[in-house]
Design a protein around this motif. Sequence first.
Motif, mmCIF file in Angstrom:
data_model
loop_
_atom_site.group_PDB
_atom_site.id
_atom_site.type_symbol
_atom_site.label_atom_id
_atom_site.label_comp_id
_atom_site.label_asym_id
_atom_site.label_seq_id
_atom_site.Cartn_x
_atom_site.Cartn_y
_atom_site.Cartn_z
ATOM 1 N N UNK A 153 -55.886 -6.051 -31.392
ATOM 2 C CA UNK A 153 -54.739 -6.924 -31.571
ATOM 3 C C UNK A 153 -54.049 -7.105 -30.225
ATOM 4 N N UNK A 154 -52.877 -7.765 -30.214
ATOM 5 C CA UNK A 154 -52.179 -8.299 -31.385
ATOM 6 C C UNK A 154 -52.765 -9.625 -31.848
ATOM 7 N N UNK A 155 -52.402 -10.009 -33.082
ATOM 8 C CA UNK A 155 -52.901 -11.238 -33.674
ATOM 9 C C UNK A 155 -51.820 -12.324 -33.657
ATOM 10 N N UNK A 156 -52.202 -13.516 -33.198
ATOM 11 C CA UNK A 156 -51.327 -14.673 -33.324
ATOM 12 C C UNK A 156 -50.045 -14.617 -32.534
ATOM 13 N N UNK A 157 -50.055 -13.958 -31.383
ATOM 14 C CA UNK A 157 -48.845 -13.862 -30.560
ATOM 15 C C UNK A 157 -49.028 -14.720 -29.314
ATOM 16 N N UNK A 158 -48.197 -15.709 -29.158
ATOM 17 C CA UNK A 158 -48.286 -16.636 -28.037
ATOM 18 C C UNK A 158 -48.267 -15.878 -26.709
ATOM 19 N N UNK A 159 -49.270 -16.142 -25.874
ATOM 20 C CA UNK A 159 -49.297 -15.554 -24.544
ATOM 21 C C UNK A 159 -49.872 -14.159 -24.479
ATOM 22 N N UNK A 160 -50.168 -13.538 -25.634
ATOM 23 C CA UNK A 160 -50.725 -12.191 -25.623
ATOM 24 C C UNK A 160 -52.075 -12.158 -26.312
ATOM 25 N N UNK A 161 -52.204 -12.875 -27.447
ATOM 26 C CA UNK A 161 -53.426 -12.777 -28.248
ATOM 27 C C UNK A 161 -54.634 -13.422 -27.585
ATOM 28 N N UNK A 222 -53.391 0.122 -25.774
ATOM 29 C CA UNK A 222 -52.790 1.236 -26.507
ATOM 30 C C UNK A 222 -52.061 0.682 -27.726
ATOM 31 N N UNK A 223 -52.360 1.241 -28.882
ATOM 32 C CA UNK A 223 -51.685 0.823 -30.104
ATOM 33 C C UNK A 223 -51.293 2.025 -30.929
ATOM 34 N N UNK A 224 -50.555 1.782 -32.005
ATOM 35 C CA UNK A 224 -50.132 2.864 -32.897
ATOM 36 C C UNK A 224 -50.340 2.442 -34.336
ATOM 37 N N UNK A 225 -50.925 3.330 -35.130
ATOM 38 C CA UNK A 225 -51.001 3.156 -36.572
ATOM 39 C C UNK A 225 -49.905 3.995 -37.197
ATOM 40 N N UNK A 226 -49.174 3.422 -38.144
ATOM 41 C CA UNK A 226 -47.972 4.066 -38.656
ATOM 42 C C UNK A 226 -48.088 4.314 -40.155
ATOM 43 N N UNK A 241 -46.853 -1.563 -34.526
ATOM 44 C CA UNK A 241 -47.519 -0.530 -33.750
ATOM 45 C C UNK A 241 -48.074 -0.994 -32.423
ATOM 46 N N UNK A 242 -47.770 -2.226 -32.013
ATOM 47 C CA UNK A 242 -48.242 -2.687 -30.696
ATOM 48 C C UNK A 242 -47.377 -2.068 -29.601
ATOM 49 N N UNK A 243 -47.429 -0.743 -29.531
ATOM 50 C CA UNK A 243 -46.578 -0.011 -28.598
ATOM 51 C C UNK A 243 -47.021 -0.190 -27.155
ATOM 52 N N UNK A 260 -43.406 -6.370 -16.875
ATOM 53 C CA UNK A 260 -43.818 -5.369 -15.898
ATOM 54 C C UNK A 260 -43.525 -3.982 -16.449
ATOM 55 N N UNK A 261 -44.455 -3.072 -16.237
ATOM 56 C CA UNK A 261 -44.229 -1.695 -16.652
ATOM 57 C C UNK A 261 -44.545 -1.399 -18.093
ATOM 58 N N UNK A 262 -45.430 -2.190 -18.729
ATOM 59 C CA UNK A 262 -45.797 -1.945 -20.128
ATOM 60 C C UNK A 262 -46.566 -0.625 -20.244
ATOM 61 N N UNK A 263 -46.394 0.037 -21.367
ATOM 62 C CA UNK A 263 -46.972 1.353 -21.603
ATOM 63 C C UNK A 263 -48.480 1.379 -21.401
ATOM 64 N N UNK A 264 -49.197 0.367 -21.900
ATOM 65 C CA UNK A 264 -50.651 0.414 -21.804
ATOM 66 C C UNK A 264 -51.173 0.173 -20.397
#
Length: 390
Positions: A153-161, A222-226, A241-243, A260-264
């Motif tokens: 993922x992520x799914x369907x997110x403008x500029x990221x997917x 890096x992602x998270x399942x909750x 969970x898109x941490x 800038x500085x994203x966790x993944x």
Amino acid sequence: MTTSGTNLEHARAHNRRVVIEAIRLNGELTRAEIARLTSLTPQTVSNIATELEQAGILSSHLPRRAGGRGQPATPLTLNPDSAYSIGIHLDHQSLLIVLVDLTGTVRFRKLIHVQKPQPEPTLALIDQVLQEMRQQVKIDWRKILGMGVVMPGPFGVEGISSQGPTTLHGWDHIDIEARLSAATGWPVTLENDATVAAIGERFHGVAKQLSSFVYLYIGTGLGAGIFTDGRIYTGHAHNAGEVGHIVVQPGGRECYCGNKGCLERYVSLQAAYEACGLDPLSAMPEDLLTVDEKLFDQWLDTAVEPALQAINIMECVFDAQSVVIGGTMPKPLVEKLIQRLTPLYSSVRSRYAQSARIRLGMSGSDTAALGAAALPIFDEFNPQYEVLLK
């Protein structure tokens, strides 16, 4: 952890799931033990157990247990051949398809190396493998519950997917659930890799007895399942969970999402590849086992602080019993990371032992595929409290 049922007549479907869940968690149980664990009446348990035995879901072929007064009790266990499901994991370099039975035993496994998979050739390849599976595995194919599909993922997110190294390009407008369901006639569920890994951990791993936990999935990103109260939380568009895109270092490394500085950018296979001098476009997780140990340790030096921040955030937001860390990174390397994550930051979980706050989860190439295969089983048999409101 206990799973409580209800004796309301209209909640029979829920109670069946509760009985199945109790047996799944414990391996085998007598009717009396099920009644004690679920708060259901002995008569309700007896009726449901008889019904599930007749349906072939439960088996009572284990030896009777002696002890106490009266007739020895007969333990009940899940019948592995009562249901099957298929898991498909597609990422940037590989396609993995597994077939599992109700107990999670793998009956078929096929790994194919692909490079930047495109929709049409990949869907044709999946169909080819499914045909091969049908020819090789002798089971009752009418008992297939469905297929789980996992993609980054992520799914369907403008500029990221649709851009960046952690996503699959060209799949934005492909309804993979509809395409695969039409081709096979089976229900198909699509989820991101961290969510299905958490479900797999709940079914087969260290989270079996946890009702609330967060699974930090180290993949290309890096992602998270909750999990909260025994239920998976996916969010409005299945992007919970898109941490990986939480900013932990303001003004830090540039991320393809625009921040800038994203966790993944610090905690992920992508970050480890870069730090170890591997080509992120062609490297495989196992390649990290062959690099100079000093280079991997240098990556750990940069990853520990962001990882501690991520755990602190997850604990404070979700009050989870534990944060489980796993993913497609090889297990020995995940273990090295966990060893460095002490002391943890203070949080709402600070009064608990550090060893209980972080746990090593399933890791390696099969983690997401097994989680995907657990999706149809989870949907069919996991207790769903929403049925009580119907």
